[in-house]
Design a protein around this motif. Structure first.
Motif, short mmCIF file in Angstrom:
data_model
loop_
_atom_site.label_atom_id
_atom_site.label_comp_id
_atom_site.label_asym_id
_atom_site.label_seq_id
_atom_site.Cartn_x
_atom_site.Cartn_y
_atom_site.Cartn_z
N LYS A 92 0.83 -1.21 0.00
CA LYS A 92 0.00 0.00 0.00
C LYS A 92 0.87 1.26 0.00
N ARG A 93 1.94 1.25 0.79
CA ARG A 93 2.85 2.41 0.83
C ARG A 93 3.53 2.59 -0.53
N TRP A 94 3.95 1.49 -1.15
CA TRP A 94 4.57 1.56 -2.46
C TRP A 94 3.58 2.10 -3.49
N GLU A 95 2.34 1.61 -3.42
CA GLU A 95 1.32 2.09 -4.35
C GLU A 95 1.14 3.59 -4.22
N SER A 96 1.07 4.07 -3.00
CA SER A 96 0.89 5.50 -2.76
C SER A 96 2.06 6.30 -3.34
N ALA A 97 3.27 5.83 -3.09
CA ALA A 97 4.46 6.51 -3.60
C ALA A 97 4.48 6.49 -5.13
N LEU A 98 4.08 5.37 -5.72
CA LEU A 98 4.06 5.28 -7.17
C LEU A 98 3.00 6.21 -7.78
N ARG A 99 1.84 6.31 -7.14
CA ARG A 99 0.80 7.24 -7.61
C ARG A 99 1.36 8.66 -7.65
N GLU A 100 2.04 9.03 -6.57
CA GLU A 100 2.66 10.37 -6.52
C GLU A 100 3.70 10.53 -7.63
N GLY A 101 4.44 9.47 -7.85
CA GLY A 101 5.46 9.51 -8.90
C GLY A 101 4.86 9.69 -10.28
N VAL A 102 3.78 8.99 -10.55
CA VAL A 102 3.11 9.13 -11.85
C VAL A 102 2.64 10.57 -12.03
N THR A 103 2.05 11.12 -10.97
CA THR A 103 1.58 12.51 -11.02
C THR A 103 2.76 13.47 -11.21
N SER A 104 3.82 13.27 -10.47
CA SER A 104 4.98 14.16 -10.53
C SER A 104 5.69 14.10 -11.88
N LEU A 105 5.84 12.89 -12.40
CA LEU A 105 6.60 12.72 -13.64
C LEU A 105 5.74 12.94 -14.89
N GLY A 106 4.43 12.81 -14.71
CA GLY A 106 3.52 12.93 -15.85
C GLY A 106 3.22 11.57 -16.43
N ASP A 130 2.18 10.78 -19.21
CA ASP A 130 2.49 10.65 -20.63
C ASP A 130 3.99 10.52 -20.91
N THR A 131 4.81 10.62 -19.88
CA THR A 131 6.26 10.49 -20.08
C THR A 131 6.64 9.01 -20.01
N PRO A 132 7.77 8.65 -20.60
CA PRO A 132 8.22 7.25 -20.50
C PRO A 132 8.36 6.80 -19.03
N ALA A 133 8.93 7.64 -18.20
CA ALA A 133 9.10 7.28 -16.78
C ALA A 133 7.73 7.17 -16.10
N GLY A 134 6.83 8.09 -16.39
CA GLY A 134 5.49 8.06 -15.81
C GLY A 134 4.74 6.80 -16.22
N ARG A 135 4.86 6.39 -17.48
CA ARG A 135 4.22 5.14 -17.94
C ARG A 135 4.81 3.93 -17.24
N ARG A 136 6.14 3.96 -17.07
CA ARG A 136 6.81 2.85 -16.38
C ARG A 136 6.31 2.74 -14.94
N LEU A 137 6.21 3.91 -14.26
CA LEU A 137 5.69 3.91 -12.89
C LEU A 137 4.23 3.48 -12.86
N ALA A 138 3.43 3.89 -13.83
CA ALA A 138 2.02 3.50 -13.89
C ALA A 138 1.89 1.99 -14.06
N GLU A 139 2.75 1.41 -14.88
CA GLU A 139 2.71 -0.05 -15.06
C GLU A 139 3.12 -0.77 -13.76
N THR A 140 4.13 -0.23 -13.10
CA THR A 140 4.55 -0.80 -11.82
C THR A 140 3.42 -0.69 -10.80
N LEU A 141 2.76 0.46 -10.76
CA LEU A 141 1.62 0.66 -9.87
C LEU A 141 0.52 -0.34 -10.18
#
Length: 165
Positions: free
Chosen positions: A110-124, A126-137
């Protein structure tokens, strides 16, 4: 012969099991001393041993036992308890330790999911890193749901196999 070996059991066979199972746990990523202490507790008839008993059986120092137990307690694999009327601690492995350990991993997910959600928002998103984080989430969310369903099935299976616990 310590309680961990038990009456009628061959100390050498018990030791071989403990070291063999501990080696498997180490290979899976557990700390070596923690793996040995956990395997010794698991192999003991009562599932409870003192530091002195663990030190004697495993031929390790009380400090090594203490460090291993600290790690195992943090991961919910064992619990500490006081001997009645004594200041001496005993360490217990529970019949449902795997269930407890996995259930407590849910909080980490749950903590990782929360951090990843923030990461997707922070990185965007639509960015390659944001998509990677979204897939991990998405993976962790999927695992979280599967673990919850699996644990429900386990509870039913355990009760059917071993009776109410």
């Amino acid at each position: 012969m310590t309680e961990s070996v038990g009456a009628g059991r061959d100390a050498e066979s018990v030791s071989k099991f403990v070291e063999s199972f501990a080696a498997q746990l180490v290979e899976a990523g557990m700390q070596r001393m923690a793996a040995r202490v956990f395997a010794a507790l698991l192999a003991s008839d009562k599932g409870v041993l003192t530091s002195a008993e663990l030190s004697e059986q495993l031929r390790i120092s009380p400090a090594a036992v203490s460090g291993a137990v600290r790690y195992l307690a943090q991961t919910h694999m064992v619990s500490r308890e006081r001997e009645p009327g004594s200041r001496r601690e005993r360490y217990r492995v529970h019949g449902d330790q795997w269930y407890e350990a996995l259930t407590n991993r849910e909080a980490v997910l749950k903590r990782w999911e929360s951090a990843l959600r923030e990461g997707v928002t922070s990185l965007g998103a639509d960015t390659p890193a944001g998509r990677r984080l979204a897939e991990t989430l998405a993976f962790f969310e999927f695992i979280d749901g599967e673990v919850a369903a699996m644990m429900e099935r386990w509870r039913a299976h355990r009760e059917k196999t071993f009776g109410p616990g």
